[in-house]
Design a protein around this motif. Structure first.
Motif, PDB file in Angstrom:
ATOM      1  N   VAL A 199       0.712  -1.056   0.042  1.00 27.82           N
ATOM      2  CA  VAL A 199      -0.145   0.073  -0.149  1.00 27.82           C
ATOM      3  C   VAL A 199       0.956   1.215   0.145  1.00 27.82           C
ATOM      4  O   VAL A 199       0.802   2.304  -0.795  1.00 27.82           O
ATOM      5  N   HIS A 202       2.687   1.503  -3.341  1.00 25.30           N
ATOM      6  CA  HIS A 202       1.901   2.109  -4.571  1.00 25.30           C
ATOM      7  C   HIS A 202       1.669   3.513  -3.982  1.00 25.30           C
ATOM      8  O   HIS A 202       1.353   4.219  -5.216  1.00 25.30           O
ATOM      9  N   SER A 218      -3.492   8.668 -12.205  1.00 24.04           N
ATOM     10  CA  SER A 218      -2.798   7.677 -11.734  1.00 24.04           C
ATOM     11  C   SER A 218      -1.939   6.859 -12.699  1.00 24.04           C
ATOM     12  O   SER A 218      -2.588   6.468 -13.471  1.00 24.04           O
ATOM     13  N   TRP A 220      -1.373   3.968 -12.010  1.00 20.90           N
ATOM     14  CA  TRP A 220      -1.845   2.526 -11.803  1.00 20.90           C
ATOM     15  C   TRP A 220      -3.342   2.132 -12.323  1.00 20.90           C
ATOM     16  O   TRP A 220      -3.695   1.002 -12.144  1.00 20.90           O
ATOM     17  N   HIS A 258      -4.183  -0.377  -2.771  1.00 21.10           N
ATOM     18  CA  HIS A 258      -3.954   0.973  -3.025  1.00 21.10           C
ATOM     19  C   HIS A 258      -4.653   1.778  -2.350  1.00 21.10           C
ATOM     20  O   HIS A 258      -5.600   1.463  -1.550  1.00 21.10           O
ATOM     21  N   GLU A 260      -6.055   4.378  -3.468  1.00 18.85           N
ATOM     22  CA  GLU A 260      -6.785   5.022  -4.643  1.00 18.85           C
ATOM     23  C   GLU A 260      -7.761   3.893  -5.369  1.00 18.85           C
ATOM     24  O   GLU A 260      -7.797   2.961  -5.300  1.00 18.85           O
TER      25      GLU A 260
END
Length: 355
Positions: A199, A202, A218, A220, A258, A260
């Motif tokens: 976490v 990322h 982002s 990701w 994550h 997000e």
């Protein structure tokens, strides 16, 4: 106690005092979200009882038959939660799912066994010293800034000891995430190499520099799952003068690994996220565990001041108060979404962004 379908039906007839305790079609809407299960269920295999007569929460054994002809017994709850994270139709059948997973070939190590220090033998070396009899893991521990005691403090509560002479190996262990983040699995070599909580790792890629509740771009975020999502975004952009570049929202609590979440469409000016949901080609998307994941994402968004409008296609039922049902991306769908935005933020506020 789980019963056979005959026993369950007879008990319900007695408790309700009628020959047909559940009428045909009573639970049709509940099962409509699972087209694969509708195809696998056959009344002639289940005492003549149709699937729409079975409550989804009933604790009863039903007989199912997949497209390949495999027959297996499972409860409604087991079937609805079976897909998990697998994106293939065979996930609904345990026999097909087992056959779809390639078997691992285990080759015996030439020097298999345990090293005198208690760690598993590993032929790798990090130093060219033939007189050094230490195992690979011991060498990494000695070269690392982390001591054995420091590794033990990183071990998640309740897990087995990360390093010990009795049961230590170079396999995967549970480690405690920093800042209250969930525990994660990693090899000891990964921890020694400096990679810690996923976490936090990322978040350093973007979310850590953004305030909670803010939208941002982002690295990701996944690509769109279908052509319908970009088309819906294009049509919304033609009606609203808003910035549609952002693809992620910073949340307060971790969403898996994550900090997000990545809704399909973000309207930062209105703080509204739009999701486009379909069951997918195999009927696995947004049902069962995936539906629980969607609900969790919605809760995280609402907790940071956002609202969610889900476009539910096919037989998917609404999850939130502002969800809309649709059969595809049309101008009528965009008009209904604008109506939902006015309900959420007010007609006067939304009209300020109309083109």
């Amino acid at each position: 106690m789980t019963e056979s379908v005959e026993q369950w039906w007879a008990r319900r007839q007695w408790s309700k005092g009628t020959a047909v305790p559940y009428t045909v079609g009573r639970y049709r809407d509940d099962w409509a979200r699972y087209p694969v299960l509708i195809r696998q269920y056959h009344p002639d295999l289940n005492h003549g009882i149709t699937l729409s007569q079975v409550p989804p929460a009933a604790d009863v054994y039903l007989l199912w038959e997949c497209d390949a002809g495999h027959r297996f017994v499972a409860t409604p709850e087991e079937q609805r939660s079976r897909p998990g994270g697998t994106r293939r139709r065979s996930a609904w059948c345990p026999d097909c799912a087992a056959g779809a997973v390639p078997r691992r070939v285990h080759r015996p190590e030439p020097d298999a066994g345990m090293h005198p220090c208690g760690h598993a033998r590993d032929p790798r070396r990090i130093e060219n010293d033939p007189d050094d009899d230490r195992c690979y893991l011991c060498r990494r521990l000695d070269r690392s800034e982390l001591s054995r005691e420091a590794l033990l403090t990183l071990a998640a509560p309740g897990s087995r000891a990360a390093v010990s002479a009795e049961n230590g190996t170079s396999g995967r262990y549970w480690w405690q995430g920093a800042h209250g983040h969930p525990a994660y699995q990693a090899k000891i070599e990964t921890i020694l190499g400096g990679r810690r909580c996923p976490v936090c790792r990322h978040a350093r890629g973007g979310a850590a520099d953004v305030a909670v509740g803010e939208a941002f771009v982002s690295r990701w975020a996944p690509k769109p799952a279908s052509a319908a999502e970009p088309e819906l975004k294009r049509r919304i952009g033609e009606r609203l003068a808003v910035d549609l570049e952002a693809n992620a929202v910073r949340v307060a609590k971790p969403f898996y690994s994550h900090l997000e979440v990545w809704p399909d469409i973000l309207l930062p000016e209105l703080r509204v996220a739009i999701e486009y949901d379909t069951v997918g080609r195999h009927g696995l998307e947004h049902v069962g565990p995936r539906e629980a994941s969607d609900r969790r994402k919605d809760r995280l968004l609402r907790a940071v001041g956002w609202e969610v409008v889900r476009v539910r296609c096919g037989k998917l039922l609404p999850l939130g108060p502002y969800d809309v049902s649709a059969g595809g991306v049309t101008d009528a769908l965009v008009a209904r979404i604008l109506e939902r935005l006015e309900e959420i933020r007010g007609a006067l506020f939304v009209s300020a962004y109309l083109r």
